[in-house]
Write an enzyme that holds these catalytic residues in place. Structure first.
Site, PDB file in Angstrom:
ATOM      1  N   ARG A 236       0.857  -1.191   0.000  1.00  0.00           N
ATOM      2  CA  ARG A 236       0.000   0.000   0.000  1.00  0.00           C
ATOM      3  C   ARG A 236       0.888   1.234   0.000  1.00  0.00           C
ATOM      4  O   ARG A 236       1.826   1.323   0.814  1.00  0.00           O
ATOM      5  CB  ARG A 236      -0.898   0.028   1.248  1.00  0.00           C
ATOM      6  CG  ARG A 236      -2.114  -0.880   1.184  1.00  0.00           C
ATOM      7  CD  ARG A 236      -3.154  -0.349   0.174  1.00  0.00           C
ATOM      8  NE  ARG A 236      -4.251  -1.273  -0.070  1.00  0.00           N
ATOM      9  CZ  ARG A 236      -4.292  -2.172  -1.053  1.00  0.00           C
ATOM     10  NH1 ARG A 236      -3.283  -2.308  -1.877  1.00  0.00           N
ATOM     11  NH2 ARG A 236      -5.346  -2.944  -1.215  1.00  0.00           N
ATOM     12  N   ASP A 260       4.985  -0.750  -6.312  1.00  0.00           N
ATOM     13  CA  ASP A 260       3.841  -1.140  -7.139  1.00  0.00           C
ATOM     14  C   ASP A 260       2.592  -0.398  -6.678  1.00  0.00           C
ATOM     15  O   ASP A 260       1.531  -0.542  -7.280  1.00  0.00           O
ATOM     16  CB  ASP A 260       3.625  -2.661  -7.045  1.00  0.00           C
ATOM     17  CG  ASP A 260       2.551  -3.154  -7.999  1.00  0.00           C
ATOM     18  OD1 ASP A 260       2.664  -2.860  -9.202  1.00  0.00           O
ATOM     19  OD2 ASP A 260       1.587  -3.809  -7.545  1.00  0.00           O
ATOM     20  N   GLU A 265      -2.246   7.037  -6.106  1.00  0.00           N
ATOM     21  CA  GLU A 265      -2.333   6.286  -7.361  1.00  0.00           C
ATOM     22  C   GLU A 265      -3.706   6.322  -8.028  1.00  0.00           C
ATOM     23  O   GLU A 265      -3.806   6.176  -9.248  1.00  0.00           O
ATOM     24  CB  GLU A 265      -1.907   4.828  -7.141  1.00  0.00           C
ATOM     25  CG  GLU A 265      -2.890   4.000  -6.322  1.00  0.00           C
ATOM     26  CD  GLU A 265      -2.370   2.583  -6.054  1.00  0.00           C
ATOM     27  OE1 GLU A 265      -1.268   2.450  -5.502  1.00  0.00           O
ATOM     28  OE2 GLU A 265      -3.081   1.630  -6.396  1.00  0.00           O
ATOM     29  N   HIS A 297       0.460  -0.805  -9.893  1.00  0.00           N
ATOM     30  CA  HIS A 297      -0.392  -1.734  -9.128  1.00  0.00           C
ATOM     31  C   HIS A 297      -0.746  -2.965  -9.975  1.00  0.00           C
ATOM     32  O   HIS A 297      -1.904  -3.394 -10.034  1.00  0.00           O
ATOM     33  CB  HIS A 297      -1.667  -1.027  -8.629  1.00  0.00           C
ATOM     34  CG  HIS A 297      -2.147  -1.581  -7.317  1.00  0.00           C
ATOM     35  ND1 HIS A 297      -2.538  -0.791  -6.266  1.00  0.00           N
ATOM     36  CD2 HIS A 297      -2.286  -2.853  -6.881  1.00  0.00           C
ATOM     37  CE1 HIS A 297      -2.906  -1.550  -5.242  1.00  0.00           C
ATOM     38  NE2 HIS A 297      -2.753  -2.817  -5.594  1.00  0.00           N
TER      39      HIS A 297
HETATM   40  P1  NAD Z   1      -2.560 -10.891   5.150  1.00  0.00           P
HETATM   41  O1  NAD Z   1      -3.698 -10.350   5.930  1.00  0.00           O
HETATM   42  O2  NAD Z   1      -2.560 -12.324   4.777  1.00  0.00           O
HETATM   43  O3  NAD Z   1      -1.199 -10.567   5.918  1.00  0.00           O
HETATM   44  C1  NAD Z   1      -0.920  -9.324   6.512  1.00  0.00           C
HETATM   45  C2  NAD Z   1      -0.010  -9.567   7.693  1.00  0.00           C
HETATM   46  O4  NAD Z   1       0.343  -8.302   8.252  1.00  0.00           O
HETATM   47  C3  NAD Z   1      -0.656 -10.387   8.834  1.00  0.00           C
HETATM   48  O5  NAD Z   1       0.157 -11.507   9.139  1.00  0.00           O
HETATM   49  C4  NAD Z   1      -0.731  -9.390   9.985  1.00  0.00           C
HETATM   50  O6  NAD Z   1      -0.577  -9.998  11.260  1.00  0.00           O
HETATM   51  C5  NAD Z   1       0.415  -8.465   9.660  1.00  0.00           C
HETATM   52  N1  NAD Z   1       0.335  -7.163  10.309  1.00  0.00           N
HETATM   53  C6  NAD Z   1      -0.742  -6.386  10.520  1.00  0.00           C
HETATM   54  N2  NAD Z   1      -0.404  -5.264  11.168  1.00  0.00           N
HETATM   55  C7  NAD Z   1       0.935  -5.324  11.367  1.00  0.00           C
HETATM   56  C8  NAD Z   1       1.879  -4.458  11.983  1.00  0.00           C
HETATM   57  N3  NAD Z   1       1.505  -3.284  12.516  1.00  0.00           N
HETATM   58  N4  NAD Z   1       3.158  -4.838  12.000  1.00  0.00           N
HETATM   59  C9  NAD Z   1       3.537  -6.018  11.467  1.00  0.00           C
HETATM   60  N5  NAD Z   1       2.701  -6.890  10.885  1.00  0.00           N
HETATM   61  C10 NAD Z   1       1.408  -6.537  10.838  1.00  0.00           C
HETATM   62  O7  NAD Z   1      -2.462  -9.951   3.857  1.00  0.00           O
HETATM   63  P2  NAD Z   1      -1.842 -10.320   2.439  1.00  0.00           P
HETATM   64  O8  NAD Z   1      -2.899 -10.946   1.601  1.00  0.00           O
HETATM   65  O9  NAD Z   1      -0.546 -11.014   2.620  1.00  0.00           O
HETATM   66  O10 NAD Z   1      -1.606  -8.840   1.849  1.00  0.00           O
HETATM   67  C11 NAD Z   1      -0.534  -8.027   2.303  1.00  0.00           C
HETATM   68  C12 NAD Z   1      -0.566  -6.675   1.611  1.00  0.00           C
HETATM   69  O11 NAD Z   1      -0.508  -6.820   0.185  1.00  0.00           O
HETATM   70  C13 NAD Z   1      -1.812  -5.840   1.880  1.00  0.00           C
HETATM   71  O12 NAD Z   1      -1.423  -4.518   2.175  1.00  0.00           O
HETATM   72  C14 NAD Z   1      -2.540  -5.823   0.571  1.00  0.00           C
HETATM   73  O13 NAD Z   1      -3.271  -4.630   0.424  1.00  0.00           O
HETATM   74  C15 NAD Z   1      -1.382  -5.890  -0.409  1.00  0.00           C
HETATM   75  N6  NAD Z   1      -1.799  -6.358  -1.748  1.00  0.00           N
HETATM   76  C16 NAD Z   1      -1.212  -5.783  -2.844  1.00  0.00           C
HETATM   77  C17 NAD Z   1      -1.582  -6.204  -4.119  1.00  0.00           C
HETATM   78  C18 NAD Z   1      -0.957  -5.629  -5.372  1.00  0.00           C
HETATM   79  O14 NAD Z   1      -1.412  -5.925  -6.483  1.00  0.00           O
HETATM   80  N7  NAD Z   1       0.081  -4.821  -5.275  1.00  0.00           N
HETATM   81  C19 NAD Z   1      -2.555  -7.198  -4.259  1.00  0.00           C
HETATM   82  C20 NAD Z   1      -3.096  -7.771  -3.113  1.00  0.00           C
HETATM   83  C21 NAD Z   1      -2.704  -7.350  -1.864  1.00  0.00           C
END
Ligand code: NAD
Length: 333
Positions: A236, A260, A265, A297
């Site tokens: 993000r 990304d 954005e 993205h």
């Molecule tokens: P997920 O929920 O499976 O994992 C997120 C992890 O972050 C969890 O293990 C949680 O405990 C941890 N977390 C939360 N707050 C925290 C903090 N303050 N400090 C440390 N760890 C913390 O999520 P995911 O599916 O792995 O997605 C992760 C990221 O990827 C999200 O931000 C999502 O928006 C992003 N994403 C990007 C794209 C893209 O196309 N670029 C696509 C999908 C998701």
């Protein structure tokens, strides 16, 4: 006959929609490329449910226009639900689903590929080669196996990224507020973010944007990092103070930056700016830098992920329509 209507279907989604429709002959499937708005809501007339995906807000007017036709079962093909007016959705009795996990590998692979590209300076090398300069020096690469990779967030995507980086032979350390028992037993976790900043050569962010994570990368945290660190943000834009990163790129503190996602954005990414004035000078500057890899993205954008987004959203919507428990309901509150 059950009818499901889908909005804003892109060309690349059509084959998967047709595949789903073929395997569900009992359901009439219709769709449009148009976004769901108060004006286009009538296109779904007669449907039992709708499948949707858009950055545009699901406003009270839009939701009311659907509900006035008796349509209250709505399945998102994406994760985010923050653009839905939940008060209206609740008042009108909407049942909503999303697709929280469609392909962690798509995003993790992208992060891994871009990490390796930064380390091998491929953007610099490609530009040199295109200009006819085929000399090696000074464009020397860093091997991934020599790096300590600091992963922030060991959820679905972070874990796949860890596996890929280990496949290259890198040392991986991780930080998360929640400790996955398997990773804990294997000894990946360090105690604090400061440990990540101090020890890692590559820092890759895989956490959501929360109060606790917004602008977590700033002047102060960058100062704690090793010299020549690489920062990877495919999660993000809001996680990063972009101006602080630019200062660190200018000073040479950061070796490279993978992005990304970008805080501003919306309205810029996924648009064609050729022949038009580019609206964000700071982003243009980042795009032009040899040690910054900007992608709009697109980390998620693979055939595997797009298929899952379509198929899982239709599966969810059919479950709602049939009065069954969908795989991934969204709390309407
Ligand atoms: P997920 O929920 O499976 O994992 C997120 C992890 O972050 C969890 O293990 C949680 O405990 C941890 N977390 C939360 N707050 C925290 C903090 N303050 N400090 C440390 N760890 C913390 O999520 P995911 O599916 O792995 O997605 C992760 C990221 O990827 C999200 O931000 C999502 O928006 C992003 N994403 C990007 C794209 C893209 O196309 N670029 C696509 C999908 C998701």
């Amino acid at each position: 006959m059950t009818k499901i209507f889908a909005y804003s279907i892109r060309k690349d989604e059509e084959p998967y929609l047709k595949e789903w429709a073929k395997s569900h002959p009992e359901v009439e499937v219709d769709y449009t490329a148009d976004l769901l708005t108060p004006d286009t809501a009538a296109k779904a007339a007669g449907a039992d449910g709708v499948v949707v995906y858009q950055q545009l807000d699901y406003t009270p007017e839009t939701l009311n226009a659907l509900a006035d036709q008796g349509i209250t079962k709505m399945s998102l093909r994406n994760v985010g639900v923050d653009n839905i007016d939940m008060a209206t959705a609740k008042a009108r009795g909407f049942e909503i689903t999303n697709v929280p996990v469609y392909s962690p590998n798509a995003i993790a692979e992208h992060a891994a590929i871009q990490t390796a590209r930064i380390l091998r300076q491929t953007k610099v090398l490609d530009a040199k080669i295109a200009a006819g300069d085929l000399r090696w020096a000074p464009t020397i690469g860093r091997e991934v196996r020599d790096q300590t990779i600091g992963v922030v967030g060991t959820g679905h995507i972070g874990q796949v990224y860890m596996q890929i980086m280990e496949g290259f032979g890198a040392k991986v350390i991780a930080y998360d507020v929640f400790h996955d028992p398997k990773l804990e037993a294997a000894g990946y976790y360090v105690d604090s973010l400061d440990d990540i900043y101090r020890q890692a050569d590559v820092i890759s962010l895989h956490v959501p944007a929360l109060e606790s994570t917004i602008k977590m990368i700033n002047d102060e945290t960058i100062a704690k990092m090793k010299d020549d660190a690489v920062l990877v943000n495919v999660s993000r834009g809001a996680l990063v103070d972009t101006d602080a990163v630019i200062r660190a790129l200018d000073s040479g503190k950061l070796f490279g930056f993978v992005m990304d996602t970008y805080e501003n954005e919306v309205g810029i990414f996924n648009e064609d700016w050729r022949g038009k004035e580019f609206p964000d000078a700071r982003l243009k500057d980042l795009i032009d830098r040899p040690n910054v890899l900007v992608t709009p993205h697109t980390a998620f954008y693979t055939t595997h992920a797009v298929r899952n987004m379509v198929v899982l959203a239709f599966d969810n919507n059919l479950a709602l329509v049939n009065g069954e428990q969908p795989a991934s309901p969204v709390e309407v509150k």
